[in-house]
Design an enzyme around this catalytic site. Sequence first.
Site: not given
Length: 383
Positions: A51, A54, A111, A216
Amino acid sequence: MCVWAAVAAFSASAQAPQPPEIAARAYLLVDVTAGQVLAAKDADKPVEPASLTKLMTAYIVFDALKAGKISLTQTFPVSERAWKMPGSRMFIDPKMQVPLEDLIKGMIVQSGNDATMALAEGVGGSAERFVQMMNDQAKALGMKSSSFKNPEGLTVAGHMTTARDLATLATRLMRDFPEYVGYYAIQHYRYPGTPAANDTNRNLLLFRDPSVDGLKTGHTDAAGYCLVATARRAVPALGTGAQGQRRLLSVVLGAASENARAAESQKLLNWGYTAFDAVRLVAAGQPVASPRVWKGQAATVKLGRPDGVVVAVPAGEGGKLKTEVARPDPLVAPLLRGQAVGTLRVSQSNGALVAEVPLTVLETVEESGLLGRAWDALRLWIQ
């Protein structure tokens, strides 16, 4: 300033602080304020980003926002494809028209793969077109080892990046879109009508360290537990207000658990702040050098950095630095503001290179009139 300016210097210096043992497959620690790499392990090894992908999705969305192509208040539909996305979710469905700002929060805080797909389809027209935009942007940012296959980060053959590329992306994200990076510090968020238990940011450092304000997390079975974390701490020696803030960025990839990625990232950040001192060599807007200009309306040109010059040095070495300016000679007008002209070389007392800082023109020097140019041309010829 390039964030990789001093990686070779510290590795070559006998006095370079040794980083702690970090339980991860790869890591990188960058002093964003100084633009220097402080520590690295397998920073160029291809890895699955999970992720952390992202971050690039957010970059594309923020860029569209900044350009006025979309707005935070407009709503995006939720396609069947977005609704059925596996993995982490925001829990939106096709009956909803979701404001863009909520989709951003769903992507960043929760997320949500469903939120990410809705954003990709809304901004790119299709997920496939959006992925092409991601790869085009990666090239533009100099992420030479990255290849994106989807906007959310689920495991797909060929979906790869490196710790170094992720650090480049995260640094540019913060620099290019300061008005939007505050989303990464949000601890709790959920869209009305969705499960209350799904409201907590997975970045545990947001709850443990008040200086951490992003960025993140990522996890898949193949990637392990990953975290790109950033902290900003006050350093009185750098100045007051924003000038006195020092930002570090850590990239930790392939840790064993959610807690481990947070603990190892915290260890790396704390080490960076204590093992290295930040030294301001030149204040923001002040020249590093003011060499002579030929054929210009001004006699000299101011060379420096708009934000000033800060370097990171091993603790206690700040008073022993040597500086040297390398530049073209002669300098001939016109010279435009922001134009790269020369380099400031900073080294330790033992000769080890600390940083090579690109210098730019701080104030434009226009070309002089015909008579002035002719006179300077003659003087240059005589020299």
